[in-house]
Every structure is written in C-alpha cells, then in structure tokens.
Design a protein around this motif. Structure first.
Motif, short mmCIF file in Angstrom:
data_model
loop_
_atom_site.label_atom_id
_atom_site.label_comp_id
_atom_site.label_asym_id
_atom_site.label_seq_id
_atom_site.Cartn_x
_atom_site.Cartn_y
_atom_site.Cartn_z
N MET A 33 0.85 -1.19 0.00
CA MET A 33 0.00 0.00 0.00
C MET A 33 0.89 1.25 0.00
O MET A 33 1.70 1.45 0.91
CB MET A 33 -0.90 -0.01 1.24
CG MET A 33 -1.89 1.14 1.32
SD MET A 33 -3.28 0.99 0.16
CE MET A 33 -4.08 -0.51 0.75
N GLU A 34 0.73 2.07 -1.04
CA GLU A 34 1.56 3.27 -1.18
C GLU A 34 0.80 4.55 -0.87
O GLU A 34 1.38 5.52 -0.37
CB GLU A 34 2.13 3.34 -2.60
CG GLU A 34 3.04 2.17 -2.95
CD GLU A 34 3.54 2.24 -4.38
OE1 GLU A 34 3.04 3.12 -5.14
OE2 GLU A 34 4.40 1.42 -4.76
N GLU A 35 -0.49 4.56 -1.19
CA GLU A 35 -1.32 5.75 -0.97
C GLU A 35 -2.71 5.30 -0.51
O GLU A 35 -3.17 4.24 -0.91
CB GLU A 35 -1.48 6.56 -2.26
CG GLU A 35 -0.18 6.96 -2.95
CD GLU A 35 -0.46 7.48 -4.35
OE1 GLU A 35 -0.39 8.71 -4.54
OE2 GLU A 35 -0.76 6.65 -5.22
N ILE A 36 -3.33 6.10 0.31
CA ILE A 36 -4.74 5.85 0.58
C ILE A 36 -5.55 6.41 -0.59
O ILE A 36 -6.41 5.72 -1.16
CB ILE A 36 -5.17 6.48 1.91
CG1 ILE A 36 -4.32 5.93 3.06
CG2 ILE A 36 -6.66 6.23 2.17
CD1 ILE A 36 -4.42 4.43 3.23
N PHE A 37 -5.25 7.63 -0.97
CA PHE A 37 -5.88 8.24 -2.15
C PHE A 37 -4.81 8.48 -3.21
O PHE A 37 -3.86 9.23 -2.99
CB PHE A 37 -6.57 9.56 -1.80
CG PHE A 37 -7.77 9.40 -0.92
CD1 PHE A 37 -8.98 8.98 -1.44
CD2 PHE A 37 -7.68 9.63 0.45
CE1 PHE A 37 -10.09 8.82 -0.62
CE2 PHE A 37 -8.77 9.48 1.27
CZ PHE A 37 -9.99 9.06 0.73
N SER A 38 -4.97 7.82 -4.36
CA SER A 38 -4.01 7.95 -5.45
C SER A 38 -4.24 9.27 -6.19
O SER A 38 -5.36 9.57 -6.61
CB SER A 38 -4.16 6.77 -6.41
OG SER A 38 -3.50 7.04 -7.62
#
Length: 808
Positions: free
Chosen positions: A700-705
């Motif tokens: 997981m890199e971002e909650i909101f891309s």
C-alpha cells in the motif's frame, strides 16, 4: 506546571555517567492524564483538606469514604486533575477504577500500562510475576496511586505496589463506601465525604433545573426547595431528580413530584434505604412500563461494563416484555402482544424497532439512569444497585432477577437457586461446566456469555426452560451444543458468536420462533448442515461475519463448503431483515449480488480469501442500501478494487455506480492483508465513512491515489474525503507514503493511530484542524519526532495531541 513526560531508555547507566543519573532521577516520568469532570459544588474545602494530607510525609495512605453518590469519585477526579495543573514533585500519577468485582489482574494491567508495560506478552504473566515488574519500577519513583470504588481490601503487596511511607514519600488515595475498608487498607488518614450543606445543595439543584423553569410560576421555587430538601444534600440524588424535574412547568407537576418523593422516602431505613428510593424517583418518572423494563435489563451486565447499544436493543427486541406492551406502553395479552410485534416486524420494520430502541436509550440517558459513551452506555454502580433492588426486592415488581455477573464464580448456583428466576445473568465468571438440569419454567432471559472457561453443557440442561426467550452463549469455549437445545420452543434470541463450536446442531432447525441468530467470529466451525438455517422461518437477524473454518468438512450438505448452497439457504428466509455475511469466492460474490433481497438487508460484508482475481468490481456494493460495514481480508492476489460509473444519458447497468447513490450507508471499512493492493481511492465515494482501518498491506503506497482520484473527484458528490471520519488506523504499511496530498478538515476525527509506517512522513493536517479539536494521535515516539509538518504552527498545535502507541 506539573506536567510530566515519559522517556524509554535502554542504555546502561555506566555509559552515560552523571547525565544518566539526571535522566533517571528527574526526567523519567509517566504523564498524568486529566479526567473529565462536571463543575463541582461544595467540594472545594474537601479538596483542599485532602491536598494538605498529600504533602504530609507521615501520611502515606488516605481513605475517602461516604455513602454512594456523595461525590467521592468526583473528589478523586479533582485531585487527579490538580496534579495535572499544579506544580509537584511526584514522578507518576496512576488512576485505577477497582469496582466491586475486584480482580487483581485487571488492576495490575492498568498500573502496568501507565508505567510502560504495553506488550501483550506481559499481560499473560502470572500475578506474582507482574507484581515483581511493577515493584521494580515503582520502588524507584515517587508515585501517587488513586484507587476509585474500592469494596474490599486491595493487597498492595500482591499488586507489586511499594507500601507508601516517609522514606519513599509516595501516596495511595482510595474511595470506598465503607469506613471498615479504610481500616483494612491501613489508611493513616480517614476522611468522610459528607453530604452538601443546604446552601450548596440548593445551588446545585437550582443550576440543574434551570432558572427559566423556576421563574415560570411564583409557587415553583418554594416547591423546588422542598424537593431539594428531600434529597438531604446527596449530590447524585440532587442531580438526577433536578434533571427529572427540569421539564415540569406547572405547580401541580411539582406538587405531585414532591408527594411521590416523600412517599418513597418515608420507607427509608439505613443508608441503602435512604439512597435507593431517592434514585427510584427517576425510575418511577419514566414514561411507561416498557421503558422501565428496558432499564432493569441493564442490571444483567457487570459493574462498569460498557454495553453496546445495538446489542442491548437486540436483547430488548427478543424479550417478552418488549412484545407484551404496545407502542404507547400499554399492556397487552401475551398472545396479542406477540402477534402485534411480529406483524409489525415482519413488515420490514427492524429499522423502526431499532430507532425506537435508541429513543428509549436517549430517554434513560436524559433521566440520568444511563451514561452515554458514544457507541456504548454504562449504568452507574449506585444506579445499578438501585435497579437490582427494584428488580429483586420491591414488593410491587417481583421480577425475580438473579444476577451474579462478574462475581468470579468457579461453580454455578445450585439448581434450587434457579427456581422462580425470570431473568438470570452469570456472565463473566470462571466456571467450566453446567452440570445440572435446573427447573426454571419462568426463566425468560439467560446470560452465560463471557465465561471463557465454560466448555461443557449438560445434555439435559435446557430441559425445563420452556419459556426461555433470550440465550447468550457468546465468548465461551463450548465445542458443541447439547441436543436438548431443541426443547427451547420459545427461544427468540440465540448468540453463539466467538465460541469453539465445531458443528452447528441439526436440532436447531426446531427453533421455530427464533428471530435472532449470531454465528459471527466462529473460526473453529467446520459444519453447518443444510436445511438448518433455511428452516428458521421466523429469523429476522442473522450474523455470519467470520463464520466458519477453512478446514471445513467436505460433506455434500455442508453449506460452509458450498457458497451457492449457502446463498440458497439464505434466500429461504422470507422474514430476514438484517444480515452480516462472509464471501470466500469471487464466483459466490456474483451469486450474492444477484440475490437482490439479500443485498437489501445486508449490513456487514466480508470479502475474504478470494482465490484468483487481481481486480474486484465493487460497483454493485455501492447500491446496497444498508451496507454499513465492509471488510476486505487476506486476498493475496488482489491489486485493485474497481468501480464503474453510469454515463449520463445511457441506460445504467446494475453493476455501475450512480453518482446519486454511491456508498452512502457505508460507515466502517477494514482492509487487512491484501499485500498487492496499492491504494483505496474509491473511499472518496463513501461520504459518511466514520471508521477506517488499513492493516498489514505491504504494498500500500497511498490511501488516495493522485492519479486515480481525478476521475473520482469529477463524479463524486463529496470532493473532500473523510468529512465524517472519527477513527483512522494505519498499521504495518511499510510502503505507505501518503494519505492525501493536501490537508483535510477532519471535523469529527477523535483518534488516529499510526504504527510501523516508516515512509509516511506527513499527515494531511494543518493548524486549522486544531480549532475545537479533540483528536488523539497515537504513534511511535521515533516516528512522531521525524514527522514533517505544514508549518511550525501546525507542529506546535498538534504536540499536545500525541500519545504513545499501545498494542492491545
């Protein structure tokens, strides 16, 4: 100021010499925490008296005693808070609520958490091992231990608390209702907390009633003084009765209230007889008998127990008293009552019944009989004692409650003690079996839940319980149900969640009146025979979240091994109104989505252990009217949660999201162990999201891309996410870099937990977030120290909101 702080250091003293001595002697302090308290009246002199004792070296243990509801806890709270706001030389201030059902392990755990023992492994140690750990920390500190609500001697040595004396200058202050306990606790100073003098009592009563009510008619102030005098300076009675009278606007109502109060008070004998009738005034003033019965039901839970509101309403809804009264509180015949409520609920009015339950909880809260704590309610121990007195002893009620909840029983009451009981609670004890076959034909409710050692129930245990309507066996170790459970012909509520059940009994199909069945969190369950669930024709609430083991029996009639068979069983439940459900295969998800009636009654859904697809289209979930909880767990191949939009001017497919609908009902989301999932941008389509937990998703890199959010923002009615979020947890996300690229307002955020997210360098916060902010940010100290901020003002504003992350 008296603020103290905590530093954890593992370097040996020899390495740092004199610097270590300064650190160890002056700076290693544990932060005292302020506690909420209403403005006090009449306790100022008492507070000063106790404070003066705290600075006397020869006084190590102070006992505050007095009758229930006199203000002892309030006084102790003021002492605790004075340590926060006043300069002092104590290293640590520890608060522990002891309660009547004393458990040394619980007290040790609370002390341990205050002085740095957070590990789960520590909580599993024996009492003597914990005592050694606690002792070796506190012996080096000058501490204050505040023990609230002590009912018997608390052995400080067994706890590991060094005995306070002139040498260590530490203090123990406790509250109790008994002067005898002060002697048993070796208190060097006993201080009786007296009732209020008249001037103070009248001021407290007047403040709670309100000057506008007192000024409506010239006769009301005189009557109000007469009512206040009947309270005889007892704060809890003054507050409770004042609030009950605060809506009375005529002298006739006040005269009637005074008459009722005096009639009850004339029967007083002793301390208990003085307190309970005064408190019973609020009970007698409740609008109808149904609400009174709802209140008495709360006595079935242990002291200081947080009661989940929805669970409480489910209990009420299945008990006979709920069925025996019409909407206006009037009594009906048992048959008429059952038919009327059943007809109403079979018309898809479970939400209406739940709303009615919340209205009753609100009524009880406004009457000061329940304490609201958000999702939960609590009943004050004095109020609970009063309610038990009503339920068990009052001649006009004769409810015959038998309550031994949290009483540390290692054996159940003898069979002859069950005779005549109408409602019984043995929850939260330590017995291992139910060996007898008690005869209790009047028993309506039986709580056996939270007995973590209970593993065996006699096959004939339920033989003589024909009237039983509510049975809770949750949080036990039972592996099988006795065959005699089929004899419970009146049963409407059955909770089997969090047990060790291996198979669901085929005999359950005979429970034709069952309205509520909870099978959640049964990880050992391997077999649910076909035609058991489908034959429960009256079932309205079915909870199956996390129901079933992956090692299920591969039998042809086992619905756990065949998802399509499971859905066919659910389709047979014509009266189903609430469903929580687990889906283990992508193919079963489609079958579920084709069952529109099931969609409409689903409140919680778990998508777990999908076998193959790297993308799941969750567009259809957006159209589910009542979906409040969505959990996505252990899907190792899942890379994307996909959504489709209906294009304006074209016919809309069922699997496409309408911007008019979206995920409006969604309140809670958990994403756990989906290692290939990189973002959760679709959450912007959930405008009412309150609780988000993202745990152990290694990629997981971002909650909101940033890339994906653009299209979603264009179509979303809610361009700013998290406007109703109350709780956010980000845990074990080693590649997470961003939650959102700009600061978000977070108007309702109460708690944020961040743990093991090393690449997350910045939170979406700015100084505007602190206006009226009550948020607590729980995180690792090292991560917090290296956090990047919008500006210095934001950093300074949020420093007071930080607390160390604790693993529970």
């Amino acid at each position: 100021m008296g603020n103290v702080f905590s530093i954890s250091i593992s370097i040996s003293p020899g390495d740092l010499g004199g610097w270590w001595q300064w650190i160890a002697g002056r700076a290693c302090r544990v932060e005292g925490r302020g506690r909420p308290s209403e403005p006090t009246v009449g306790l100022e002199n008492m507070l000063d008296k106790v404070w003066s004792c705290l600075i006397q070296e020869h006084v190590g243990i102070i006992g505050l005693y007095g009758m229930g509801g006199v203000g002892k806890t309030t006084l102790l709270t003021q002492i605790n808070n004075r340590f926060i706001n006043t300069s002092h030389d104590f290293d640590v201030v520890i608060w522990v609520t002891v309660s009547k059902d004393l458990r040394l392990e619980k007290v040790q755990d609370e002390i341990g958490e205050k002085i740095g023992f957070f590990e789960e492994k520590w909580h599993t140690k024996r009492i003597d091992e914990k005592a050694v750990d606690i002792y070796n920390v506190l012996r080096k500190k000058k501490f204050v231990l505040l023990l609230d609500d002590v009912w018997e001697r608390v052995n400080l040595i067994r706890l590991g608390v060094p005995f306070p004396d002139g040498q260590n200058s530490s203090k123990v202050v406790f509250t109790t209702r008994s002067e005898t306990v002060c002697s048993l606790m070796d208190a060097q100073k006993k201080i009786k907390v007296e009732t209020l003098e008249w001037e103070e009592a009248w001021k407290l009563f007047r403040d709670k009633v309100g000057e506008d009510i007192l000024g409506i008619h010239p006769d009301i102030p005189h009557l109000a003084q007469a009512v206040a005098r009947e309270c005889d300076g007892l704060p809890i009675a003054l507050i409770t009765i004042a609030r009950a009278m605060a809506c009375k606007k005529t002298p006739q109502e006040w005269s009637h209230g005074l008459e009722v109060l005096r009639k009850s008070a004339s029967e007083l004998q002793g301390m208990g007889d003085e307190v309970f009738p005064l408190l019973k005034f609020s009970y007698d003033s409740l609008p109808n008998v149904r609400i009174q019965s709802c209140f008495l039901y709360c006595t079935l839970f242990p002291e200081d127990y947080k009661i989940d509101k929805d669970d409480l309403i489910d209990y009420w809804n299945c008990d006979v008293f709920w069925n025996d009264f019409d909407h206006n509180g009037g009594s009906t015949s048992p048959t008429e009552g059952f038919n009327s409520i059943s007809t109403r609920l079979l018309k898809d009015e479970i939400p209406s019944a739940r709303n009615e339950g919340y209205e009753i909880i609100g009524t009880l809260g406004r009457a000061c009989l329940l304490e609201d704590e958000g999702k939960y309610v609590k009943i004050h121990d004095v109020i609970r004692d009063m309610a038990l007195w009503i339920a068990c002893e009052c001649a006009e009620k004769k409810e015959h409650f038998l309550v031994q909840a949290g009483a540390q029983l290692i054996k159940t009451p003898k069979a002859d003690e069950w005779v005549g009981a109408s409602r019984m609670s043995l929850m939260a004890n330590s017995f291992e079996d139910l060996p007898e076959s008690p005869s209790c034909p009047r028993l309506l409710t039986l709580f056996l839940c939270h007995n973590h050692d209970l593993s065996m129930i006699n096959g004939d245990f339920f033989q003589y319980m024909d009237a039983l309507a509510v049975l809770d066996l949750s949080e036990t170790r039972i592996e099988e149900l006795p065959l005699g459970i089929s004899r419970l012909i009146s049963l409407q509520y059955l909770n089997l969640s969090n047990t060790w059940l291996r198979r669901l009994s085929f005999e359950l199909k005979g429970l034709k009146k069952l309205k509520y069945l909870n099978l959640e969190s049964n990880g050992h369950l391997k077999m649910i025979p076909g035609q058991v669930i489908s034959n429960l024709s009256s079932l309205q609430v079915l909870r199956m979240l996390r129901c079933g083991s992956h090692l299920y029996e591969k039998a042809g009639d086992n619905i756990l091994s065949d998802g399509n068979l499971q859905i066919e069983e659910l389709r047979c439940l014509e009266n189903l109104n609430e469903l929580s459900f687990t889906i283990n295969y992508a193919s079963i998800l489609q079958s579920f989505l084709n069952a529109h009636r099931l969609q409409n009654c689903t409140k919680a859904l778990l998508l777990m252990c999908f076998d193959s697809p790297n993308s799941i289209n969750i567009s259809s979930l957006a159209n589910m009217r009542h979906l409040g909880v969505l959990e996505i767990l252990a899907n190792p191949n899942l890379e994307e949660l996909h959504v489709d939009f209906a294009v304006q001017g074209t016919s809309q497919m069922p699997s496409m999201i309408s911007t008019r609908k979206c995920f409006d009902s969604l309140r809670q989301v958990l994403v756990y162990k989906c290692d290939r999932l990189r973002e959760l941008s679709w959450l912007i389509l959930a405008p009412n999201l309150e609780n988000l937990r993202v745990i152990s998703n290694h990629n997981m890199e971002e909650i909101f891309s940033t890339r994906k959010i653009i299209e979603l923002l264009i179509r979303s009615r809610n361009p700013t996410p998290f406007t109703k979020l109350e709780f956010l947890e980000l845990r074990k996300l080693p590649k997470l870099k961003s939650v959102y690229w700009n600061a978000l307002p977070f108007p309702f955020l109460r708690k944020m937990k961040v743990y093991k997210c090393p690449m997350l360098k910045k939170l979406p916060l700015n100084s505007d977030n602190t206006k009226g902010c009550k948020v607590v940010i729980e995180a690792e100290a090292q991560w917090w120290e290296h956090l990047e901020w919008e500006d210095d003002a934001t950093k300074a504003a949020f420093l007071p909101h930080f607390t160390h992350y604790t693993i529970r």
